[in-house]
Design a protein around this motif. Structure first.
Motif, PDB file in Angstrom:
ATOM      1  N   LEU A 141      36.098  41.057  37.783  1.00  0.00           N
ATOM      2  CA  LEU A 141      35.781  42.185  36.909  1.00  0.00           C
ATOM      3  C   LEU A 141      36.938  42.543  35.986  1.00  0.00           C
ATOM      4  CD1 LEU A 141      33.835  44.751  39.135  1.00  0.00           C
ATOM      5  CD2 LEU A 141      32.977  43.540  37.121  1.00  0.00           C
ATOM      6  N   ALA A 142      38.157  42.175  36.373  1.00  0.00           N
ATOM      7  CA  ALA A 142      39.322  42.519  35.549  1.00  0.00           C
ATOM      8  C   ALA A 142      39.249  41.894  34.169  1.00  0.00           C
ATOM      9  CB  ALA A 142      40.610  42.083  36.263  1.00  0.00           C
ATOM     10  N   VAL A 143      38.543  40.764  34.039  1.00  0.00           N
ATOM     11  CA  VAL A 143      38.501  40.064  32.746  1.00  0.00           C
ATOM     12  C   VAL A 143      37.093  39.641  32.343  1.00  0.00           C
ATOM     13  CG1 VAL A 143      40.861  39.203  33.009  1.00  0.00           C
ATOM     14  CG2 VAL A 143      38.944  37.813  33.826  1.00  0.00           C
ATOM     15  N   LEU A 144      36.090  39.858  33.197  1.00  0.00           N
ATOM     16  CA  LEU A 144      34.741  39.358  32.915  1.00  0.00           C
ATOM     17  C   LEU A 144      34.144  40.067  31.696  1.00  0.00           C
ATOM     18  CD1 LEU A 144      32.675  37.371  34.211  1.00  0.00           C
ATOM     19  CD2 LEU A 144      31.638  39.374  35.306  1.00  0.00           C
ATOM     20  N   PRO A 145      33.743  39.307  30.660  1.00  0.00           N
ATOM     21  CA  PRO A 145      33.143  39.934  29.472  1.00  0.00           C
ATOM     22  C   PRO A 145      31.852  40.663  29.828  1.00  0.00           C
ATOM     23  CG  PRO A 145      33.778  37.660  29.012  1.00  0.00           C
ATOM     24  CD  PRO A 145      33.891  37.847  30.502  1.00  0.00           C
ATOM     25  N   ALA A 146      31.568  41.740  29.117  1.00  0.00           N
ATOM     26  CA  ALA A 146      30.377  42.535  29.394  1.00  0.00           C
ATOM     27  C   ALA A 146      29.104  41.699  29.244  1.00  0.00           C
ATOM     28  CB  ALA A 146      30.328  43.740  28.462  1.00  0.00           C
ATOM     29  N   ALA A 147      29.082  40.816  28.248  1.00  0.00           N
ATOM     30  CA  ALA A 147      27.901  39.979  28.043  1.00  0.00           C
ATOM     31  C   ALA A 147      27.672  39.045  29.221  1.00  0.00           C
ATOM     32  CB  ALA A 147      28.042  39.179  26.746  1.00  0.00           C
ATOM     33  N   GLU A 148      28.754  38.507  29.799  1.00  0.00           N
ATOM     34  CA  GLU A 148      28.633  37.628  30.955  1.00  0.00           C
ATOM     35  C   GLU A 148      28.169  38.407  32.184  1.00  0.00           C
ATOM     36  OE1 GLU A 148      29.028  34.050  33.293  1.00  0.00           O
ATOM     37  OE2 GLU A 148      28.640  34.530  31.186  1.00  0.00           O
ATOM     38  N   TRP A 172      27.950  45.364  45.461  1.00  0.00           N
ATOM     39  CA  TRP A 172      27.815  46.740  44.985  1.00  0.00           C
ATOM     40  C   TRP A 172      28.830  47.069  43.895  1.00  0.00           C
ATOM     41  CZ3 TRP A 172      29.360  45.166  49.794  1.00  0.00           C
ATOM     42  CH2 TRP A 172      30.678  45.424  50.168  1.00  0.00           C
ATOM     43  N   GLU A 173      29.941  46.336  43.831  1.00  0.00           N
ATOM     44  CA  GLU A 173      30.935  46.608  42.791  1.00  0.00           C
ATOM     45  C   GLU A 173      30.441  46.189  41.403  1.00  0.00           C
ATOM     46  OE1 GLU A 173      33.475  48.338  43.039  1.00  0.00           O
ATOM     47  OE2 GLU A 173      34.071  48.335  45.153  1.00  0.00           O
ATOM     48  N   TRP A 174      29.480  45.279  41.349  1.00  0.00           N
ATOM     49  CA  TRP A 174      28.938  44.856  40.059  1.00  0.00           C
ATOM     50  C   TRP A 174      27.795  45.745  39.584  1.00  0.00           C
ATOM     51  CZ3 TRP A 174      28.458  38.811  39.247  1.00  0.00           C
ATOM     52  CH2 TRP A 174      29.738  38.274  39.157  1.00  0.00           C
ATOM     53  N   VAL A 175      27.278  46.607  40.442  1.00  0.00           N
ATOM     54  CA  VAL A 175      26.107  47.398  40.084  1.00  0.00           C
ATOM     55  C   VAL A 175      26.447  48.464  39.051  1.00  0.00           C
ATOM     56  CG1 VAL A 175      24.333  48.963  40.938  1.00  0.00           C
ATOM     57  CG2 VAL A 175      24.972  46.966  42.272  1.00  0.00           C
ATOM     58  N   LEU A 176      27.434  49.302  39.343  1.00  0.00           N
ATOM     59  CA  LEU A 176      27.806  50.364  38.410  1.00  0.00           C
ATOM     60  C   LEU A 176      28.315  49.779  37.102  1.00  0.00           C
ATOM     61  CD1 LEU A 176      28.269  53.410  37.868  1.00  0.00           C
ATOM     62  CD2 LEU A 176      30.572  53.111  38.808  1.00  0.00           C
ATOM     63  N   PHE A 206      46.268  50.139  44.722  1.00  0.00           N
ATOM     64  CA  PHE A 206      44.891  49.654  44.813  1.00  0.00           C
ATOM     65  C   PHE A 206      43.903  50.671  44.240  1.00  0.00           C
ATOM     66  CE2 PHE A 206      46.904  46.863  47.972  1.00  0.00           C
ATOM     67  CZ  PHE A 206      46.446  45.641  47.496  1.00  0.00           C
ATOM     68  N   GLU A 207      44.223  51.954  44.335  1.00  0.00           N
ATOM     69  CA  GLU A 207      43.388  52.967  43.691  1.00  0.00           C
ATOM     70  C   GLU A 207      43.402  52.765  42.174  1.00  0.00           C
ATOM     71  OE1 GLU A 207      41.201  56.312  42.456  1.00  0.00           O
ATOM     72  OE2 GLU A 207      41.172  55.040  44.238  1.00  0.00           O
ATOM     73  N   SER A 208      44.586  52.552  41.597  1.00  0.00           N
ATOM     74  CA  SER A 208      44.693  52.331  40.160  1.00  0.00           C
ATOM     75  C   SER A 208      44.003  51.034  39.751  1.00  0.00           C
ATOM     76  CB  SER A 208      46.171  52.292  39.756  1.00  0.00           C
ATOM     77  OG  SER A 208      46.313  51.959  38.391  1.00  0.00           O
ATOM     78  N   PHE A 209      44.224  49.966  40.513  1.00  0.00           N
ATOM     79  CA  PHE A 209      43.653  48.659  40.182  1.00  0.00           C
ATOM     80  C   PHE A 209      42.130  48.701  40.242  1.00  0.00           C
ATOM     81  CE2 PHE A 209      42.447  44.254  41.149  1.00  0.00           C
ATOM     82  CZ  PHE A 209      43.111  43.594  40.117  1.00  0.00           C
ATOM     83  N   MET A 210      41.570  49.263  41.315  1.00  0.00           N
ATOM     84  CA  MET A 210      40.121  49.321  41.457  1.00  0.00           C
ATOM     85  C   MET A 210      39.508  50.277  40.443  1.00  0.00           C
ATOM     86  SD  MET A 210      39.249  47.090  43.625  1.00  0.00           S
ATOM     87  CE  MET A 210      37.518  47.558  43.675  1.00  0.00           C
ATOM     88  N   HIS A 211      40.215  51.342  40.112  1.00  0.00           N
ATOM     89  CA  HIS A 211      39.710  52.280  39.104  1.00  0.00           C
ATOM     90  C   HIS A 211      39.550  51.569  37.761  1.00  0.00           C
ATOM     91  CE1 HIS A 211      39.544  55.762  36.392  1.00  0.00           C
ATOM     92  NE2 HIS A 211      39.232  56.499  37.461  1.00  0.00           N
ATOM     93  N   GLN A 212      40.526  50.758  37.388  1.00  0.00           N
ATOM     94  CA  GLN A 212      40.450  50.018  36.130  1.00  0.00           C
ATOM     95  C   GLN A 212      39.311  49.009  36.148  1.00  0.00           C
ATOM     96  OE1 GLN A 212      44.316  48.512  34.727  1.00  0.00           O
ATOM     97  NE2 GLN A 212      45.320  50.081  35.961  1.00  0.00           N
ATOM     98  N   LEU A 213      39.128  48.318  37.260  1.00  0.00           N
ATOM     99  CA  LEU A 213      38.034  47.357  37.362  1.00  0.00           C
ATOM    100  C   LEU A 213      36.675  48.038  37.227  1.00  0.00           C
ATOM    101  CD1 LEU A 213      40.219  45.341  38.289  1.00  0.00           C
ATOM    102  CD2 LEU A 213      38.703  44.669  40.173  1.00  0.00           C
ATOM    103  N   ARG A 214      36.515  49.169  37.912  1.00  0.00           N
ATOM    104  CA  ARG A 214      35.213  49.832  37.954  1.00  0.00           C
ATOM    105  C   ARG A 214      34.848  50.528  36.645  1.00  0.00           C
ATOM    106  NH1 ARG A 214      36.602  52.282  43.957  1.00  0.00           N
ATOM    107  NH2 ARG A 214      35.644  50.584  45.183  1.00  0.00           N
ATOM    108  N   THR A 215      35.828  50.880  35.841  1.00  0.00           N
ATOM    109  CA  THR A 215      35.562  51.612  34.601  1.00  0.00           C
ATOM    110  C   THR A 215      35.699  50.750  33.356  1.00  0.00           C
ATOM    111  OG1 THR A 215      37.878  52.355  34.468  1.00  0.00           O
ATOM    112  CG2 THR A 215      36.313  53.787  35.642  1.00  0.00           C
ATOM    113  N   ARG A 216      36.006  49.484  33.519  1.00  0.00           N
ATOM    114  CA  ARG A 216      36.331  48.624  32.384  1.00  0.00           C
ATOM    115  C   ARG A 216      35.172  48.462  31.396  1.00  0.00           C
ATOM    116  NH1 ARG A 216      35.873  43.162  31.979  1.00  0.00           N
ATOM    117  NH2 ARG A 216      37.103  42.186  30.320  1.00  0.00           N
ATOM    118  N   THR A 217      33.928  48.494  31.885  1.00  0.00           N
ATOM    119  CA  THR A 217      32.776  48.327  30.993  1.00  0.00           C
ATOM    120  C   THR A 217      32.244  49.659  30.467  1.00  0.00           C
ATOM    121  OG1 THR A 217      31.258  48.325  32.877  1.00  0.00           O
ATOM    122  CG2 THR A 217      32.079  46.180  32.112  1.00  0.00           C
ATOM    123  N   GLY A 218      32.935  50.755  30.775  1.00  0.00           N
ATOM    124  CA  GLY A 218      32.525  52.051  30.252  1.00  0.00           C
ATOM    125  C   GLY A 218      31.970  53.012  31.277  1.00  0.00           C
TER     126      GLY A 218
END
Length: 308
Positions: free
Chosen positions: A86-93, A126-130, A153-165
């Motif tokens: 998720l750190a780099v996965l394009p939104a379209a992918e 479940w991490e890909w759902v939101l 890990f809180e900062s890292f996961m927060h960035q992953l989970r919010t990266r697509t908006g």
């Protein structure tokens, strides 16, 4: 906003982000190594996994239980590298890999300017759902979550989970957020299968042949804010591909009975059906049944089939 983490976590941050740039086929190769370590070397929470499976499926022979355990560990390892990606996965992918089969279940409520509660679980990825919901849906997607104690890990996961908006709401701030953003057009996702403790005034019911306490946030929030409620079924189609099927549990307008929790009960029945269909895709390392039902509690004994 997440707290800054100590400088000595920076090499780990660089390593994880570097690994995230690897193609998914290579990451899945890493997942096989992780699977072997978890299942055969570390035996990560093996006793918990086996106890959960045996108690949940007493009708299954031990050979089948062991096969589900093996398949679960492989799926769990694959989910770990998918989450890292998720750190780099394009939104379209991401949109190509997570298919919302009937988003109109949510969109018709968005057209009315409503907030919808989406009840999800620790099934599939479940991490890909939101994150995929933020790409698929016309309205904003927020997820209620429990912040991690480790600042890195809180900062890292927060960035992953919010990266697509998508947005995140700390669990303790859920009511305040709902009050401040009352009437906003959005979906608020709740992972509703977590074990509620005695202090949470849980709703007790039978879930996978065991007394189980559930948070009642869905019923309380739906009643207070007149929110429609949707069950989010997460189904793994094959490695790296998932299907989301939405089922309305509550329309947001019908009266809800006092001191009863029909939305939570409906969620439990839908989730139980999904787990029985795809048992290896659920999070069996979680100590879901660590709390005991008080003797004073009256438990529902009937388990009606969920409505389609």
């Amino acid at each position: 906003m997440t707290k800054p983490y100590p400088w000595y976590y920076r090499p780990l941050n660089w390593l994880l982000r570097g690994l995230a740039h690897l193609p998914l086929p290579l990451l899945y190769g890493m997942a096989e190594v992780i699977y072997f370590l978890l299942a055969h070397v570390l035996r990560y929470r093996q006793k918990v996994v086996l106890q959960n499976l045996r108690n949940s499926f007493p009708e299954k022979p031990e050979t089948e239980i062991r096969q589900i355990q093996k398949t679960f560990y492989r799926h769990f390892a694959q989910m770990m590298v998918e989450t890292l990606k998720l750190a780099v996965l394009p939104a379209a992918e991401l949109k190509r890999r997570v298919w919302f089969s009937n988003p109109e279940v949510l969109e018709r409520h968005f057209a009315q300017g409503r907030t919808v509660l989406g009840l999800s679980s620790h099934a599939g990825n479940w991490e890909w759902v939101l994150t995929s919901g933020a790409v698929w849906l016309s309205a904003h997607a927020d997820g209620v979550y429990k912040p991690l104690s480790n600042p890195f890990f809180e900062s890292f996961m927060h960035q992953l989970r919010t990266r697509t908006g998508a947005g995140l709401i700390p669990m303790r701030d859920t009511l305040r957020d709902m009050l401040q953003r009352r009437g906003e057009t959005r979906v608020v996702s709740l992972l509703s299968d977590q074990a509620a403790g005695p202090e949470d005034r849980p709703y007790w019911t039978q879930f996978l042949n065991q007394d189980s306490g559930f948070y009642t946030s869905a019923d309380r929030l739906a009643a207070r804010f007149h929110c429609p409620v949707v069950y989010v079924s997460i189904r793994r189609l094959r490695r790296g591909y998932y299907q989301i099927i939405l089922t309305e549990l509550y329309d947001g307008d019908s009266p809800l009975p006092a001191n009863e929790f029909p939305i939570t009960e409906a969620f439990v029945r839908h989730l139980e059906r999904d787990i029985r269909t795809f048992p290896a895709d659920y999070l069996w390392t979680h100590r879901r049944w660590k709390h005991q039902r008080p003797a004073s509690e009256v438990i529902r004994t009937q388990n009606p089939e969920p409505r389609a």
